[in-house]
Enzyme design. Structure first.
Site, PDB file in Angstrom:
ATOM      1  N   ASP A 472       0.833  -1.199   0.000  1.00 31.13           N
ATOM      2  CA  ASP A 472       0.000   0.000   0.000  1.00 31.13           C
ATOM      3  C   ASP A 472       0.870   1.252   0.000  1.00 31.13           C
ATOM      4  O   ASP A 472       2.060   1.209   0.335  1.00 31.13           O
ATOM      5  CB  ASP A 472      -0.925  -0.006   1.216  1.00 31.13           C
ATOM      6  N   CYS A 520      -1.337  -1.453  -4.271  1.00 28.67           N
ATOM      7  CA  CYS A 520      -2.443  -0.687  -3.698  1.00 28.67           C
ATOM      8  C   CYS A 520      -1.887   0.665  -3.293  1.00 28.67           C
ATOM      9  O   CYS A 520      -0.844   0.738  -2.649  1.00 28.67           O
ATOM     10  CB  CYS A 520      -3.032  -1.405  -2.489  1.00 28.67           C
ATOM     11  N   ASP A 542     -10.420   1.823  -3.226  1.00 23.26           N
ATOM     12  CA  ASP A 542     -10.829   1.547  -1.850  1.00 23.26           C
ATOM     13  C   ASP A 542     -12.348   1.491  -1.720  1.00 23.26           C
ATOM     14  O   ASP A 542     -12.870   1.050  -0.701  1.00 23.26           O
ATOM     15  CB  ASP A 542     -10.294   2.629  -0.906  1.00 23.26           C
TER      16      ASP A 542
END
Length: 731
Positions: A472, A520, A542
């Site tokens: 992420d 991500c 998301d």
């Protein structure tokens, strides 16, 4: 002595350019795919001109004889520099060592290599400035079967003093049509990849990202350009483009006074003047192009084939279905919470469990998003037996195990921030802006690159049963500055940060070639072909709401294949939008990408779990078609029909999956014409995700000819109804 030698070489190079210019013979420089041609030509003045990108042309020599009928002499350069007759946004702008701000590139030579193992032929064209010792090699690759080309350049300072690069785009393309319709992508967090169409008029339109990291969060470095008529799915001439770069980027579309559309694309020059030392080179990222005479659908299928065959990391490996812990547990969990979720995932037939954020930090426990990024120790209170126990438990239940990291970021409240303040991106003498309670680590610094790699490496060492990493990145660059870079090299930050990220990715892939790594970045912040060279998939958004995901996934799959688009079933009311959608609608939509779930299974009743078990089994049966098949869109969510429908068709056209969604109330039954089938084959229709189908065509067999031209008309009229049909050849 070295200085004298370089000066002598420069003189020889420049005299060679002058000689080449005086004796230039008009010639065609061309590269083809199976169906397309990119045609350039050298004119009598030694300039490399652009002539054609589109359907294949066997004999391109007539381009050399075409006259120009303009009041002013001007050229459509194949790679435009700032200088000479140029009146447009240049692909290359340089300040030379002697202060000269002009560059005029002339042709020197070219060579073409035959198709290699990747099926691509390569054309390298050497250009040099008329006056100064600067070289540009334009590199074009042409993938034969996929009908895709890429362009990028290598800029070389052949002199003995530094030069400054201002613009250094990857590609430049001047096009001629009667009208130009630009389709590009925009949005925001939880609303990525929205599609906008604009008819271009005189002047310049720019689509750009200056975020540095998670650079595709609001815009995407890709486009579809419809020529002469607005974009249509199955007809019309359309150029598709996508830049393979994960940092700042810029796409320019400039219509000049001669009605020529000049496209320049590449790294954004924003605050990025780059000093190129004597003898050094600068290589730009690839700009990917394709051309279709069959509308947007042809562009998508070309790009998807190219991506699966040549770009997406490990594209042929089956992507496992999974349960991600995030929306089901957030930061509040203990060992039993997770083992119970693993039990439920196994019971529904899923293949992987992914532990998301919240598993690390001891001095500053990661109990919320305000602390502990950078402190990658397992939280002993939450997980006393460690990650190894959870991974082993998952494997014992027949699941693979994955885990979340965010290695580029650091919490102000963390041991790492206390120990290494010099590692944090910060403008000199300025405060560090805080976003989402975190700062950004400086990846221009090799020590930081080592640290970020070590986060991945040490996480993998927590258990031999870790087979998936969710990587992420939840903030972008603000107050850019590097304690590592010299004062006079601060403008290199934007380029070197991305290069530093790629260096880490290279090390990760060298040591861990088989682990699945999801890109991500606040959801869709790294949806680009630069990142996909190292990742098997992206987290599309998301926002897990199925209604919003219709447009997000439609836009994403115009450019990027379903193989990479993570698509999850979440609970209702949805945590981002508060929408309530039927479970079947959520499953049917998630099955059009890489399928997963993101909820707390204990909140599901037994009937819902039984439905999930059936739908997951159905997805596994059609997964190969969705992942590797050709995409044919039937209805766009933008066409005001109230419908979204699409098909995936296997390469041999023996199997297909049609998915349809009613996204607005209709008072008439729709008819879906199933484009992409073989008209000569016969197909049995089976409705999926229904225990007792009421669809009149379920179980019946039809010719492909009928399904293509007559179509099927299910009773799909009420908002949030959906349907999935499997079509299989009957011999």
């Amino acid at each position: 002595m070295k200085k004298i030698t370089l000066g002598l070489i420069s003189c020889l190079l420049l005299s060679g350019v002058a000689m080449a210019q005086k004796t230039a013979t008009p010639r065609i420089v061309k590269i083809d795919t199976e169906s397309l041609s990119l045609v350039m030509g050298v004119n009598k003045d030694g300039y490399l001109l652009f002539h054609h990108f589109g359907p294949k042309i066997e004999d391109a020599t007539p381009f050399l004889k075409k006259g120009e009928y303009r009041r002013e002499p001007t050229y459509e350069m194949a790679y435009l520099s700032s200088g000479g007759r140029n009146i447009r946004e240049p692909a290359l702008r340089v300040t030379h060592a002697n202060g000269d701000i002009n560059t005029e590139l002339v042709y020197v030579s070219h060579k073409e290599t035959a198709a290699g193992a990747d099926g691509a032929r390569t054309l390298e064209i050497l250009l040099r400035d008329k006056v100064n010792p600067l070289e540009v090699t334009l590199i074009v690759k042409a993938w034969q079967k996929e009908n895709v080309i890429s362009e990028h350049v290598v800029i070389r300072n052949a002199g003995d003093k530094p030069v400054t690069l201002h613009n250094y785009y990857s590609a430049y393309m001047p096009l001629k049509a009667n009208k130009y319709y630009l389709n590009h992508f925009y949005g925001a967090w939880a609303r990525e990849m929205m599609l906008a169409e604009t008819q271009l008029t005189a002047g310049i339109k720019t689509v750009e990202s200056k975020r540095g990291a998670r650079a595709t969060r609001c815009e995407n470095p890709s486009f579809l350009l419809a020529l002469d008529t607005p974009l249509a799915e199955n007809s019309g001439n359309v150029i598709g483009g996508a830049l393979a770069w994960s940092g700042n980027w810029k796409l320019n579309f400039e219509i000049d006074e001669f009605a020529i559309l000049n496209i320049s694309a590449g790294i954004s020059p924003f605050a990025s003047d780059y000093t190129l030392p004597a003898g050094a080179t600068f290589e730009t990222p690839e700009m990917i192009f394709t051309y279709s005479t069959a509308g947007a659908g042809g562009v998508s299928r070309n790009l998807h084939d190219w991506a699966r065959n040549h770009r997406v990391y490990d594209a042929q490996t089956i992507r496992p279905t999974l349960l991600n812990s995030w929306e089901g547990a957030y930061f509040t969990f203990d060992e039993k919470t997770l083992t119970d979720m693993i039990d439920d995932a196994a019971g529904m037939g899923l293949e992987m469990f992914v532990l998301d954020d919240g598993w690390f930090g001891n001095k500053y426990p990661r109990d919320n998003n305000k602390t502990a990024l950078g402190d990658w120790q397992v939280n002993k209170k939450k997980l006393p037996r460690g990650i190894g126990y959870l991974a082993d438990y998952a494997v014992s239940k027949g699941l693979k195990f994955g885990i979340w990291i965010e290695p580029e970021m650091v919490s102000p409240k963390s041991e790492l921030a206390e120990k290494h303040p010099e590692w944090i991106v910060k403008g000199k003498g300025r405060e560090i802006p805080t976003m989402r309670y975190q700062w950004l680590l400086d990846l221009t610094n090799p020590e930081v690159q080592d640290f970020v790699f070590s986060v991945f490496d040490e996480t993998m060492k927590l258990s031999p049963n870790i087979s998936y990493i969710k990587w992420d990145a939840n903030r972008h660059v603000e107050n850019a500055g590097s304690a590592y870079l010299d004062d006079d090299k601060q403008s290199h930050f934007w380029v070197e940060y991305t290069r530093g990220l790629y260096k880490v990715y290279e090390r990760v892939r060298a040591k861990y070639p088989n682990v699945i790594v999801q890109a991500c970045a606040s959801g869709g912040g790294r949806v680009d072909y630069g990142a996909l060279k190292y990742h098997q998939e992206v987290w599309t958004s998301d926002n897990t709401d199925a209604i919003t995901r219709v447009r997000i996934q439609y836009g994403t799959n115009l450019i990027y294949p379903s193989l990479v688009t993570g698509s999850h079933v979440s609970q209702v009311p949805n945590h981002q939008t508060n929408n309530v959608t039927p479970l079947k609608f959520r499953f049917d939509l998630a099955m059009t990408g890489r399928f997963g779930m993101e909820l707390q299974p204990k909140d599901m009743n037994e009937a819902d779990k039984e439905f999930a078990k059936m739908a997951i089994a159905n997805y596994k049966n059609i997964r190969d078609i969705v992942m590797q098949g050709d995409l044919y869109r039937i209805n766009s969510p933008y066409d005001n029909s109230g419908l979204y429908s699409l098909m995936y068709v296997s390469k041999d056209k023996t199997r297909a999956v049609m998915s349809a969604f009613c996204i607005d109330y209709r008072n008439i039954m729709p008819t879906f014409k199933l484009t992409g089938l073989d008209p000569a084959k016969r197909y049995k229709v089976t409705e999926l995700n229904e225990k007792k189908s009421k669809f009149w065509a379920n179980g019946k067999t039809f010719t492909g000819e009928f399904l293509i031209n007559g179509g099927l008309n299910p009773r799909l009229m009420k908002n949030l109804q959906s349907m999935v049909l499997l079509l299989e050849e009957v011999k």
